[in-house]
Design an enzyme around this catalytic site. Structure first.
Site, PDB file in Angstrom:
ATOM      1  N   SER B  34      52.151 -14.996  34.132  1.00 42.10           N
ATOM      2  CA  SER B  34      52.268 -13.785  34.947  1.00 42.10           C
ATOM      3  C   SER B  34      51.709 -13.979  36.350  1.00 42.10           C
ATOM      4  O   SER B  34      52.302 -13.546  37.327  1.00 42.10           O
ATOM      5  CB  SER B  34      51.524 -12.629  34.266  1.00 42.10           C
ATOM      6  OG  SER B  34      52.089 -12.370  33.002  1.00 42.10           O
ATOM      7  N   GLU B  55      37.364 -13.461  31.002  1.00 47.65           N
ATOM      8  CA  GLU B  55      37.282 -13.412  32.468  1.00 47.65           C
ATOM      9  C   GLU B  55      35.883 -13.750  32.974  1.00 47.65           C
ATOM     10  O   GLU B  55      35.728 -14.423  33.992  1.00 47.65           O
ATOM     11  CB  GLU B  55      37.718 -12.033  32.977  1.00 47.65           C
ATOM     12  CG  GLU B  55      39.200 -11.734  32.777  1.00 47.65           C
ATOM     13  CD  GLU B  55      39.510 -11.224  31.372  1.00 47.65           C
ATOM     14  OE1 GLU B  55      38.559 -10.951  30.605  1.00 47.65           O
ATOM     15  OE2 GLU B  55      40.710 -11.087  31.026  1.00 47.65           O
ATOM     16  N   PHE B  80      41.487  -6.950  35.773  1.00 51.44           N
ATOM     17  CA  PHE B  80      40.769  -7.644  34.697  1.00 51.44           C
ATOM     18  C   PHE B  80      39.693  -8.568  35.259  1.00 51.44           C
ATOM     19  O   PHE B  80      38.655  -8.771  34.634  1.00 51.44           O
ATOM     20  CB  PHE B  80      41.738  -8.451  33.827  1.00 51.44           C
ATOM     21  CG  PHE B  80      42.766  -7.607  33.128  1.00 51.44           C
ATOM     22  CD1 PHE B  80      42.520  -6.269  32.852  1.00 51.44           C
ATOM     23  CD2 PHE B  80      43.987  -8.142  32.748  1.00 51.44           C
ATOM     24  CE1 PHE B  80      43.467  -5.479  32.213  1.00 51.44           C
ATOM     25  CE2 PHE B  80      44.941  -7.357  32.112  1.00 51.44           C
ATOM     26  CZ  PHE B  80      44.690  -6.027  31.849  1.00 51.44           C
ATOM     27  N   ASP B 113      53.623  -1.208  32.771  1.00 53.97           N
ATOM     28  CA  ASP B 113      52.415  -1.438  31.970  1.00 53.97           C
ATOM     29  C   ASP B 113      51.422  -0.281  32.060  1.00 53.97           C
ATOM     30  O   ASP B 113      50.589  -0.101  31.183  1.00 53.97           O
ATOM     31  CB  ASP B 113      51.716  -2.732  32.406  1.00 53.97           C
ATOM     32  CG  ASP B 113      52.257  -3.956  31.672  1.00 53.97           C
ATOM     33  OD1 ASP B 113      52.960  -3.768  30.656  1.00 53.97           O
ATOM     34  OD2 ASP B 113      51.975  -5.075  32.123  1.00 53.97           O
ATOM     35  N   ARG B 163      52.790  -7.803  41.704  1.00 53.25           N
ATOM     36  CA  ARG B 163      53.726  -8.203  40.645  1.00 53.25           C
ATOM     37  C   ARG B 163      55.153  -8.063  41.156  1.00 53.25           C
ATOM     38  O   ARG B 163      55.990  -8.945  40.951  1.00 53.25           O
ATOM     39  CB  ARG B 163      53.546  -7.306  39.419  1.00 53.25           C
ATOM     40  CG  ARG B 163      54.686  -7.470  38.411  1.00 53.25           C
ATOM     41  CD  ARG B 163      54.577  -6.509  37.227  1.00 53.25           C
ATOM     42  NE  ARG B 163      55.685  -6.716  36.308  1.00 53.25           N
ATOM     43  CZ  ARG B 163      56.742  -5.892  36.199  1.00 53.25           C
ATOM     44  NH1 ARG B 163      56.807  -4.807  36.947  1.00 53.25           N
ATOM     45  NH2 ARG B 163      57.706  -6.156  35.360  1.00 53.25           N
TER      46      ARG B 163
END
Lengths: 282, 313
Positions: B34, B55, B80, B113, B163
């Protein structure tokens, strides 16, 4: 050059005196966890990291990361005894403009290797150092000291899961298992047992020793030099406040400095021990 | 060139740099496909580290590698990784290690999402850290130039990427100047400072208003920290009205950064356009930009309303 076990014990007991003096002068700090780890820090720094003023900035030096940052007076004492920090600079601990911050700060004093003090982070950093050494094919060892309370942090377990994946047999972690943390005994605050079984299940090479026995420390650190593919974890059972009888095993000495009277008592006991050892040596 | 996600531009440039810069190491936390870090990973597997969904450990391990002379890029969805604020604060910012934090899938532009994956607060939290540089490129050329710059940069940095595909506002010959504002359109009735995915939309909206006689300057702010304060103060003084546009909360983002500078040095009526102290939601990226008025039409309406009723000076 390797120092004798008698030398190491003498160094550590002399540095216990420095730790008490530093904390008394600072008026705050963590005697319990500094005194519990000084024997191991001494063994590692003198005989395994082999730190000297000459190699302190060598890119190919072995490294020691004090992940339990509140134990840093032990490391400062070692750096001073090695001549990397001036002996009288120890008395600037925790004071304004001092390089000896309450918890280690690498931008102030590069010889501490990394900034720690927010628990659970130093092990990940040590892991990264070990990964870089592997990537470059350098035979470096990375040592990391963590605390038993620190083992409660989630990030520690991320690293404990991760280091075996990368086969970091150049990473040697020592747990200063002094059984106490600020809010009480570790087993009551948040038990970490069975810690050795947990680590073996995570695929670490695990040893369990008495962290105040220099022979056991030396043997464990020697065994941990093997390159069998697994990272090394030494569970060192220790006593909080070790060496000062009225501090030993007393939770209250986790994070407070001795007052004038207590300092006199502590120094009397520590100096008597150092002097007695000197007489035996003669 | 058609639309292209800035994460793709990043992945291409990083993979290309891997050839000339042997110190670059790349970390990902189970999102390499991604974030596009896999482009580097498949070319240089020995310098690519799959850290799993960890992370915090990724942040620390990269910091440790940086102390050994490596140049780490750590990649994940922006929220994240920046959500591990205190780990970044301690192990990257305070230690002043040259780790670049690459946060992709930022803003409501992530789409379907939904909010849990959406970074609407990341500029705000990263900007608050001493030692931290914050860069948000607007298109392909700017992203690639920023990645080339960051590969040589010796301090902590946060790179915020999309994105979704974005339109191109720069030509291939674009020169990226770190810390400098990038004026895209002249104008004297007000100045728009925009950043990231919405820069193109802001430019188109300003062009529409131009045909109605409202002459707005448009300035792309790719370096949000350190901010080009001199340029911002001058543009505010020259035009007398300031708008900021971002796909980010209006609290703590570019709008706040500009307001901080101007309130101290050149108080100017201003309007912050962005996400108005709310959460995002699921939907197509285009649908969400329409609903939250960050598409060309929505921006045109928001800008027009602001220009017609500027705040009381």
């Amino acid at each position: 050059m390797k120092y004798s076990l008698q030398d190491l014990e003498r160094f550590a007991n002399e540095m216990r005196i420095d730790i008490i003096k530093m904390l008394h002068e600072a008026g705050s700090g963590h005697p319990g966890g500094s005194l519990s780890c000084i024997d191991a820090v001494t063994s590692i720094m003198y005989n395994y990291v082999g730190r000297t003023a000459q190699n302190a900035a060598d890119p190919d030096r072995h490294r020691f990361v004090m992940s339990k940052g509140h134990g840093v007076p032990a490391l400062y004492a070692v750096l001073a005894r090695m001549g990397i920090v001036a002996q009288d600079e120890l008395m600037t601990l925790r004071k304004i403009n001092s390089r000896l911050q309450g918890h280690p700060v690498v931008t102030a004093l590069p010889e501490v290797e990394f900034s720690t003090g927010s628990l659970g982070q130093g092990l990940s950093v040590a892991q990264g150092m070990a990964m870089a050494a592997k990537l470059d094919g350098k035979p470096l060892k990375i040592y990391c000291m963590i605390g038993d309370g620190e083992l409660q942090e989630g990030q520690i377990w991320e690293s404990l899961m991760s280091a075996p994946k990368f086969m970091l047999d150049n990473l040697i972690v020592l747990l200063d298992y002094n059984k106490g943390q600020i809010d009480g005994p570790t087993r009551e605050v948040m038990d970490i047992e069975p810690v050795d079984e947990k680590l073996r299940a995570f695929n670490w090479d695990v040893q369990v020793i008495d962290g105040h026995d220099f022979k056991q420390l030396d043997e464990a650190l020697t065994k941990a030099q093997n390159t069998g593919g697994k990272p090394h974890f030494i569970v060192a059972h220790t006593v909080k406040g070790k060496g000062v009888s009225f501090m030993e095993g007393v939770i209250d000495w986790h994070g407070k400095a001795p007052n004038d009277e207590q300092t006199v008592d502590a120094l009397k006991e520590l100096e008597a021990r150092v002097n007695a050892a000197a007489e035996v040596a003669q | 060139m058609s639309k292209k996600a800035t994460r793709v531009s990043f992945g291409e440039q990083l993979a290309a740099l891997g050839e000339t810069n042997p110190e670059i190491v790349v970390f990902d936390a189970d999102l390499a496909k991604s974030t596009q870090s896999l482009m580097f990973g498949s070319k240089y597997p020995e310098r690519f580290f799959e850290m799993g969904i960890q992370e915090q450990n990724m942040i620390g391990a990269a910091a440790g590698m940086a102390t050994m002379g490596k140049k780490p890029f750590i990649c994940s969805f922006s929220i994240f990784v920046t959500g591990r604020f205190e780990t970044i604060r301690m192990s990257i910012a305070y230690a002043d290690v040259p780790v670049t934090i690459v946060g992709t899938h930022c803003g409501i532009g992530i789409g379907e999402d939904g909010y849990s994956q959406m970074a609407l607060e990341d500029i705000s939290i990263m900007r608050s850290l001493a030692n931290m540089t914050v860069i948000q490129p607007a298109d392909d050329a700017e992203t690639k130039a920023a990645v080339r710059f960051l590969a040589e940069y010796k301090h902590p940095a946060f790179l915020r990427l999309t994105r979704q595909g974005v339109e191109q506002v720069h030509g291939e010959d674009y020169t990226f100047e770190f810390g400098k504002a990038d004026e895209l359109k002249t104008g004297s009735d007000g100045v728009i400072f925009a950043t990231g995915a919405v820069v193109y939309n802001a430019l188109k909206a300003a062009e529409q208003l131009e045909s109605e006689g409202v002459n707005l300057r448009v300035v792309n702010i790719h370096t949000i920290k350190p901010l080009d304060e001199e340029h911002i103060i001058r543009a505010a003084k020259e035009t007398g009205f300031v708008l900021t546009i971002e796909d980010h909360s209006i609290i703590g983002g570019l709008g706040s950064a500009v307001a901080e500078v101007l309130s101290e040095h050149a108080p100017t009526p201003m309007k912050r356009i962005g996400i108005y102290d709310t959460f995002g939601e699921s939907g197509t990226p285009n649908g969400l930009y329409e609903k939250y008025k960050l598409d060309v039409k929505g921006l045109y309406e928001q800008i027009k309303a602001s220009v017609q009723q500027p705040a009381v000076a």
